[in-house]
Design a protein around this motif. Structure first.
Motif, PDB file in Angstrom:
ATOM      1  N   ARG A  13       0.835  -1.207   0.000  1.00  0.00           N
ATOM      2  CA  ARG A  13       0.000   0.000   0.000  1.00  0.00           C
ATOM      3  C   ARG A  13       0.870   1.258   0.000  1.00  0.00           C
ATOM      4  NH1 ARG A  13      -1.299   3.853   3.031  1.00  0.00           N
ATOM      5  NH2 ARG A  13      -0.238   3.053   4.870  1.00  0.00           N
ATOM      6  N   LEU A  14       1.869   1.273   0.873  1.00  0.00           N
ATOM      7  CA  LEU A  14       2.740   2.438   0.971  1.00  0.00           C
ATOM      8  C   LEU A  14       3.585   2.616  -0.289  1.00  0.00           C
ATOM      9  CD1 LEU A  14       3.479   4.747   2.815  1.00  0.00           C
ATOM     10  CD2 LEU A  14       5.110   3.262   3.954  1.00  0.00           C
ATOM     11  N   ALA A  15       4.066   1.525  -0.868  1.00  0.00           N
ATOM     12  CA  ALA A  15       4.855   1.604  -2.103  1.00  0.00           C
ATOM     13  C   ALA A  15       4.021   2.182  -3.235  1.00  0.00           C
ATOM     14  CB  ALA A  15       5.379   0.218  -2.484  1.00  0.00           C
ATOM     15  N   ARG A  16       2.788   1.725  -3.373  1.00  0.00           N
ATOM     16  CA  ARG A  16       1.914   2.259  -4.423  1.00  0.00           C
ATOM     17  C   ARG A  16       1.596   3.733  -4.194  1.00  0.00           C
ATOM     18  NH1 ARG A  16       0.307  -0.751  -8.300  1.00  0.00           N
ATOM     19  NH2 ARG A  16       0.542  -2.996  -8.148  1.00  0.00           N
ATOM     20  N   LYS A  17       1.400   4.117  -2.950  1.00  0.00           N
ATOM     21  CA  LYS A  17       1.112   5.521  -2.634  1.00  0.00           C
ATOM     22  C   LYS A  17       2.299   6.409  -3.009  1.00  0.00           C
ATOM     23  CE  LYS A  17      -0.097   8.546   1.191  1.00  0.00           C
ATOM     24  NZ  LYS A  17      -0.356   8.647   2.627  1.00  0.00           N
ATOM     25  N   THR A  73       9.128  12.000   1.381  1.00  0.00           N
ATOM     26  CA  THR A  73       8.660  10.610   1.344  1.00  0.00           C
ATOM     27  C   THR A  73       9.818   9.634   1.311  1.00  0.00           C
ATOM     28  OG1 THR A  73       8.481  10.581  -1.059  1.00  0.00           O
ATOM     29  CG2 THR A  73       6.514  11.206   0.166  1.00  0.00           C
ATOM     30  N   GLY A  74      11.083  10.111   1.269  1.00  0.00           N
ATOM     31  CA  GLY A  74      12.239   9.219   1.225  1.00  0.00           C
ATOM     32  C   GLY A  74      12.268   8.465  -0.082  1.00  0.00           C
ATOM     33  N   GLY A  75      11.800   8.869  -0.307  1.00  0.00           N
ATOM     34  CA  GLY A  75      11.631   8.387  -1.546  1.00  0.00           C
ATOM     35  C   GLY A  75      11.703   7.173  -2.465  1.00  0.00           C
ATOM     36  N   ARG A  81       8.069   0.563 -12.141  1.00  0.00           N
ATOM     37  CA  ARG A  81       9.442   0.635 -11.616  1.00  0.00           C
ATOM     38  C   ARG A  81       9.470   1.382 -10.296  1.00  0.00           C
ATOM     39  NH1 ARG A  81      11.576   2.157 -17.026  1.00  0.00           N
ATOM     40  NH2 ARG A  81      11.439   4.231 -16.145  1.00  0.00           N
ATOM     41  N   LEU A  82       8.707   2.472 -10.218  1.00  0.00           N
ATOM     42  CA  LEU A  82       8.648   3.238  -8.976  1.00  0.00           C
ATOM     43  C   LEU A  82       8.023   2.422  -7.851  1.00  0.00           C
ATOM     44  CD1 LEU A  82       7.613   6.721 -10.383  1.00  0.00           C
ATOM     45  CD2 LEU A  82       9.834   6.060  -9.473  1.00  0.00           C
ATOM     46  N   VAL A  83       6.956   1.677  -8.169  1.00  0.00           N
ATOM     47  CA  VAL A  83       6.332   0.817  -7.164  1.00  0.00           C
ATOM     48  C   VAL A  83       7.345  -0.207  -6.669  1.00  0.00           C
ATOM     49  CG1 VAL A  83       4.575  -0.953  -6.778  1.00  0.00           C
ATOM     50  CG2 VAL A  83       3.960   1.148  -7.956  1.00  0.00           C
ATOM     51  N   ARG A  89      12.685  -0.671  -0.994  1.00  0.00           N
ATOM     52  CA  ARG A  89      13.097   0.194   0.109  1.00  0.00           C
ATOM     53  C   ARG A  89      12.388  -0.182   1.398  1.00  0.00           C
ATOM     54  NH1 ARG A  89      12.597   5.260  -3.492  1.00  0.00           N
ATOM     55  NH2 ARG A  89      14.708   5.458  -4.278  1.00  0.00           N
ATOM     56  N   LEU A  90      11.080  -0.387   1.306  1.00  0.00           N
ATOM     57  CA  LEU A  90      10.300  -0.702   2.499  1.00  0.00           C
ATOM     58  C   LEU A  90      10.630  -2.088   3.048  1.00  0.00           C
ATOM     59  CD1 LEU A  90       6.953   0.841   1.310  1.00  0.00           C
ATOM     60  CD2 LEU A  90       8.359   1.677   3.190  1.00  0.00           C
TER      61      LEU A  90
END
Length: 97
Positions: A13-17, A73-75, A81-83, A89-90
């Motif tokens: 959820r956080l990765a998609r956000k 957001t740390g990004g 790719r961003l997801v 990272r998470l």
């Protein structure tokens, strides 16, 4: 559900956000460039160089948007790719408790 499943769902959820926030900034920057190019062309046809004013004002907003997305957001394709980057990272972050 076990703890691992909840943690995995929260990471997803956080990765998609975060990826969505970054994607929205890329769209914002693209629109900024296109619109300001058009305004610069129109301004060049007139006697005054007025296009710098909307570019400057909107540029401040674009910088604020970028700071909120990338600094605080740390990004298929870019969005996926961003997801995946955010998932990685998470997943590396360990809960010290």
């Amino acid at each position: 559900m076990n703890t691992q499943t909840l943690q995995t769902e929260e990471i997803e959820r956080l990765a998609r956000k975060r990826a969505g926030a970054k994607m929205s900034w890329y769209i914002h920057a693209s629109v900024y460039i296109l619109v300001n190019l058009l305004l610069a062309l129109l301004s060049a046809m007139s006697e005054r160089n007025w296009a710098v004013f909307p570019a400057f004002g909107w540029g401040i907003g674009l910088l604020a948007h970028g700071a909120a997305v990338f600094l605080f957001t740390g990004g298929g394709g870019l969005h996926e790719r961003l997801v995946q980057q955010e998932r990685n990272r998470l997943a590396l972050q360990r809960d010290p408790w």
